[in-house]
Design a protein around this motif. Structure first.
Motif, PDB file in Angstrom:
ATOM      1  N   LEU A   1       7.694   3.597  25.863  1.00  0.00           N
ATOM      2  CA  LEU A   1       8.049   2.927  24.616  1.00  0.00           C
ATOM      3  C   LEU A   1       9.446   3.321  24.138  1.00  0.00           C
ATOM      4  CD1 LEU A   1       4.615   3.435  22.814  1.00  0.00           C
ATOM      5  CD2 LEU A   1       5.408   1.400  24.053  1.00  0.00           C
ATOM      6  N   ASP A   2       9.965   2.525  23.222  1.00  0.00           N
ATOM      7  CA  ASP A   2      11.263   2.784  22.600  1.00  0.00           C
ATOM      8  C   ASP A   2      11.015   3.491  21.273  1.00  0.00           C
ATOM      9  OD1 ASP A   2      13.738   2.804  21.435  1.00  0.00           O
ATOM     10  OD2 ASP A   2      14.016   0.626  21.439  1.00  0.00           O
ATOM     11  N   PHE A   3      11.340   4.770  21.205  1.00  0.00           N
ATOM     12  CA  PHE A   3      11.042   5.541  19.997  1.00  0.00           C
ATOM     13  C   PHE A   3      12.002   5.239  18.850  1.00  0.00           C
ATOM     14  CE2 PHE A   3       8.341   7.606  22.935  1.00  0.00           C
ATOM     15  CZ  PHE A   3       7.345   8.208  22.187  1.00  0.00           C
ATOM     16  N   ASN A   4      13.022   4.445  19.116  1.00  0.00           N
ATOM     17  CA  ASN A   4      13.859   3.958  18.018  1.00  0.00           C
ATOM     18  C   ASN A   4      13.262   2.713  17.371  1.00  0.00           C
ATOM     19  OD1 ASN A   4      15.897   5.944  18.230  1.00  0.00           O
ATOM     20  ND2 ASN A   4      16.779   4.873  19.982  1.00  0.00           N
ATOM     21  N   ASP A   5      12.310   2.079  18.051  1.00  0.00           N
ATOM     22  CA  ASP A   5      11.554   0.948  17.491  1.00  0.00           C
ATOM     23  C   ASP A   5      10.183   1.494  17.096  1.00  0.00           C
ATOM     24  OD1 ASP A   5      10.254  -1.368  16.835  1.00  0.00           O
ATOM     25  OD2 ASP A   5      10.261  -2.200  18.873  1.00  0.00           O
ATOM     26  N   THR A   6      10.068   2.056  15.918  1.00  0.00           N
ATOM     27  CA  THR A   6       8.864   2.804  15.552  1.00  0.00           C
ATOM     28  C   THR A   6       7.627   1.925  15.469  1.00  0.00           C
ATOM     29  OG1 THR A   6       9.434   2.589  13.196  1.00  0.00           O
ATOM     30  CG2 THR A   6      10.168   4.578  14.342  1.00  0.00           C
ATOM     31  N   ASP A   7       7.780   0.644  15.156  1.00  0.00           N
ATOM     32  CA  ASP A   7       6.616  -0.232  15.077  1.00  0.00           C
ATOM     33  C   ASP A   7       5.973  -0.438  16.452  1.00  0.00           C
ATOM     34  OD1 ASP A   7       6.847  -0.535  12.357  1.00  0.00           O
ATOM     35  OD2 ASP A   7       7.867  -2.477  12.456  1.00  0.00           O
ATOM     36  N   SER A   8       6.747  -0.231  17.519  1.00  0.00           N
ATOM     37  CA  SER A   8       6.224  -0.433  18.869  1.00  0.00           C
ATOM     38  C   SER A   8       5.324   0.712  19.316  1.00  0.00           C
ATOM     39  CB  SER A   8       7.375  -0.580  19.864  1.00  0.00           C
ATOM     40  OG  SER A   8       7.998   0.679  20.120  1.00  0.00           O
ATOM     41  N   LEU A   9       5.277   1.807  18.561  1.00  0.00           N
ATOM     42  CA  LEU A   9       4.536   2.991  18.992  1.00  0.00           C
ATOM     43  C   LEU A   9       3.034   2.860  18.782  1.00  0.00           C
ATOM     44  CD1 LEU A   9       6.929   5.785  17.628  1.00  0.00           C
ATOM     45  CD2 LEU A   9       6.928   4.659  19.872  1.00  0.00           C
ATOM     46  N   GLY A  10       2.613   1.902  17.960  1.00  0.00           N
ATOM     47  CA  GLY A  10       1.185   1.688  17.743  1.00  0.00           C
ATOM     48  C   GLY A  10       0.503   2.791  16.963  1.00  0.00           C
ATOM     49  N   LEU A  11       1.230   3.395  16.021  1.00  0.00           N
ATOM     50  CA  LEU A  11       0.681   4.523  15.267  1.00  0.00           C
ATOM     51  C   LEU A  11      -0.291   4.102  14.172  1.00  0.00           C
ATOM     52  CD1 LEU A  11       3.949   6.644  14.899  1.00  0.00           C
ATOM     53  CD2 LEU A  11       2.046   7.011  16.489  1.00  0.00           C
ATOM     54  N   GLY A  12      -0.302   2.816  13.818  1.00  0.00           N
ATOM     55  CA  GLY A  12      -1.198   2.331  12.767  1.00  0.00           C
ATOM     56  C   GLY A  12      -0.482   1.362  11.854  1.00  0.00           C
ATOM     57  N   ASP A  13      -1.012   1.216  10.659  1.00  0.00           N
ATOM     58  CA  ASP A  13      -0.411   0.312   9.679  1.00  0.00           C
ATOM     59  C   ASP A  13       0.745   1.013   8.979  1.00  0.00           C
ATOM     60  OD1 ASP A  13      -2.324  -1.656  10.211  1.00  0.00           O
ATOM     61  OD2 ASP A  13      -3.737  -0.763   8.772  1.00  0.00           O
ATOM     62  N   ARG A  14       1.877   0.322   8.888  1.00  0.00           N
ATOM     63  CA  ARG A  14       3.026   0.910   8.206  1.00  0.00           C
ATOM     64  C   ARG A  14       2.705   1.082   6.725  1.00  0.00           C
ATOM     65  NH1 ARG A  14       9.302   0.586   8.290  1.00  0.00           N
ATOM     66  NH2 ARG A  14       9.195  -0.032  10.480  1.00  0.00           N
ATOM     67  N   VAL A  15       3.029   2.244   6.193  1.00  0.00           N
ATOM     68  CA  VAL A  15       2.822   2.524   4.766  1.00  0.00           C
ATOM     69  C   VAL A  15       4.154   2.890   4.145  1.00  0.00           C
ATOM     70  CG1 VAL A  15       0.409   3.205   4.962  1.00  0.00           C
ATOM     71  CG2 VAL A  15       2.179   4.913   5.291  1.00  0.00           C
ATOM     72  N   LEU A  16       4.365   2.395   2.921  1.00  0.00           N
ATOM     73  CA  LEU A  16       5.618   2.646   2.224  1.00  0.00           C
ATOM     74  C   LEU A  16       5.521   3.928   1.402  1.00  0.00           C
ATOM     75  CD1 LEU A  16       6.420  -0.972   0.971  1.00  0.00           C
ATOM     76  CD2 LEU A  16       7.262   0.184   3.034  1.00  0.00           C
ATOM     77  N   LEU A  17       6.642   4.587   1.269  1.00  0.00           N
ATOM     78  CA  LEU A  17       6.700   5.732   0.374  1.00  0.00           C
ATOM     79  C   LEU A  17       6.646   5.245  -1.067  1.00  0.00           C
ATOM     80  CD1 LEU A  17       9.593   7.762   2.054  1.00  0.00           C
ATOM     81  CD2 LEU A  17       7.133   8.121   2.319  1.00  0.00           C
ATOM     82  N   SER A  18       6.074   6.051  -1.937  1.00  0.00           N
ATOM     83  CA  SER A  18       6.092   5.707  -3.353  1.00  0.00           C
ATOM     84  C   SER A  18       7.515   5.865  -3.891  1.00  0.00           C
ATOM     85  CB  SER A  18       5.142   6.621  -4.134  1.00  0.00           C
ATOM     86  OG  SER A  18       5.646   7.949  -4.169  1.00  0.00           O
ATOM     87  N   SER A  19       7.771   5.292  -5.051  1.00  0.00           N
ATOM     88  CA  SER A  19       9.111   5.411  -5.641  1.00  0.00           C
ATOM     89  C   SER A  19       9.452   6.867  -5.922  1.00  0.00           C
ATOM     90  CB  SER A  19       9.203   4.585  -6.925  1.00  0.00           C
ATOM     91  OG  SER A  19       8.201   4.987  -7.856  1.00  0.00           O
ATOM     92  N   ALA A  20       8.454   7.657  -6.313  1.00  0.00           N
ATOM     93  CA  ALA A  20       8.702   9.078  -6.579  1.00  0.00           C
ATOM     94  C   ALA A  20       9.023   9.823  -5.283  1.00  0.00           C
ATOM     95  CB  ALA A  20       7.493   9.699  -7.268  1.00  0.00           C
TER      96      ALA A  20
END
Length: 415
Positions: A183-202
């Protein structure tokens, strides 16, 4: 880059056994003839695990103490993952934390065996991931050489069997894993780690503040990338650990030096296929010269074996290379970085060791163990284009400082 393993003479004064000297060239030859050397590329990622509740604090710490910056986070079935990068051509850093503090797999089981590891049962450096061309062929080849791999159903953590990733079982000698990936570790979505989660504003605000500190203080631009990764093992397992690692990756045994005053040796392995160690960091193995029970006769210092007996076989420190140069009158860049971090409250084990005046040399220092990762961060400046890997005097001073800290921790663990 051309490199002749057959004619290379390892550096150093550490004497290896006849066993080591016999099998080292055999491993090089088999690696080439079996195709492993051609199938495995540079290091693409380093992986560590922390406790459930300190994942974000670890990110903040990495922002302050390293060039790594957050790229994306993911929620998997059993773990949360954060992926960080420092440079497109350097290994990514994956920090994972179990969703439950009672998650059970190899890591808490092994940590509970050691007095200074059992209070942070989920915390351990996992290992490295190397680029690979064909996972099935590589796995079959290495299994024929008695290297064991994780398979679905054999491990509680699905990360080790994700599609496009293949991990060995933990080494009997280092407890580290070696992973391979197409895999391309610069393309993190390709790693299949799960659902992307956003950081909170804090959370994002805290990371922005940490990044601003690095930029405003002018230290972040001086931190380049990982120079080497250093694992501590038991005295009798030093040669086995090195030869096992060299079986699996296209590194070579650069050499080993005996650190007599600290009753240890430092053993360096580098990737000849890169023009910069930061593209595939060196792997260092440190071990006592004599086992602790034999050392009971001589009663010499043994900080390396003390560490293993208290924490287990594991990674001891991660070294960050500092840009070679003068920051101010009489001050090298590494001095400036360390003094700035000290002003920010980052604790260090001792002063910067080594001299860098007009001649090529090294300056380096150890931080104290991180409470989040248990890892020491080393800062190292290779002054005036120094082309060696380390100096014996520096390593002796660093080992002594780590040993004093180890004794302090051990003295208080049972209070």
């Amino acid at each position: 880059m051309s490199f002749d393993l057959a004619s290379y003479e390892p550096r150093g004064d550490k004497k290896n056994s006849d066993f080591f000297n016999e099998y080292l060239p055999k491993i090089y030859e088999r690696r080439a003839s079996s195709g492993v050397a051609q199938q495995v590329g540079p290091m693409r990622a380093v992986v560590l695990q922390v406790e459930t509740d300190v994942l974000f604090d670890t990110l903040v710490e990495l922002y302050v103490m390293s060039p790594y910056r957050h790229t994306a986070s993911y929620l998997g079935r059993t773990h949360k993952y954060s992926v960080l990068h420092s440079h497109l051509n350097y290994p990514a850093l994956i920090v994972m934390a179990p969703l439950s503090p009672t998650f059970e797999d190899f890591i808490p089981r092994i940590n509970r065996m050691y007095p200074l590891a059992r209070n942070t049962p989920q915390t351990r450096y996992v290992g490295e991931v190397f680029g690979a061309t064909d996972l099935n062929t590589l796995t079959k080849t290495l299994e024929d050489q008695n290297i064991r791999f994780e398979y679905s159903g054999d491990t509680e953590n699905p990360f080790y069997t994700l599609k496009g990733l293949r991990f060995t079982t933990p080494s009997d000698f280092t407890c580290n894993r070696v992973g391979y990936s197409t895999l391309d570790f610069n393309d993190t979505d390709s790693l299949g780690l799960g659902d992307r989660v956003l950081l909170s504003s804090a959370e994002q605000a805290r990371l922005d503040e940490a990044a601003a500190f690095g930029a405003d203080s002018n230290i972040s631009s001086l931190m380049l990338g990982i120079d080497h990764l250093a694992t501590r093992v038991l005295a009798g397992e030093r040669e086995d650990a090195i030869l096992e690692f060299l079986t699996m990756v296209p590194y070579y045994f650069w050499g080993a030096y005996n650190i007599f005053d600290m009753n240890s040796s430092t053993n360096v392995n580098r990737n000849a296929g890169v023009d910069d160690d930061k593209k595939s960091p060196a792997k260092v193995f440190t071990a006592n010269n004599t086992p602790s029970f034999v050392n009971s006769f001589a009663k010499r210092p043994m900080p390396t074996e003390d560490f293993v007996r208290n924490f287990g076989r594991r990674l001891h420190h991660m070294a960050i290379e500092i840009l070679d140069g003068d920051h101010g009158a009489g001050e090298k860049n590494v001095d400036f970085v360390v003094n700035t971090l000290k002003d920010q409250g980052v604790p260090f084990l001792a002063h910067v060791v080594g001299e860098c005046k007009d001649d090529p040399n090294l300056k380096q220092i150890f931080s104290k163990h991180s409470k989040n990762t248990l890892l020491i961060t080393e800062y190292i400046e290779r002054c005036h284009k120094y082309d060696g890997f380390f100096t014996k005097d520096n390593v002796a001073a660093l080992t002594a400082a780590a040993g004093q800290d180890e004794q302090y921790q051990h003295g208080h663990v049972f209070d």
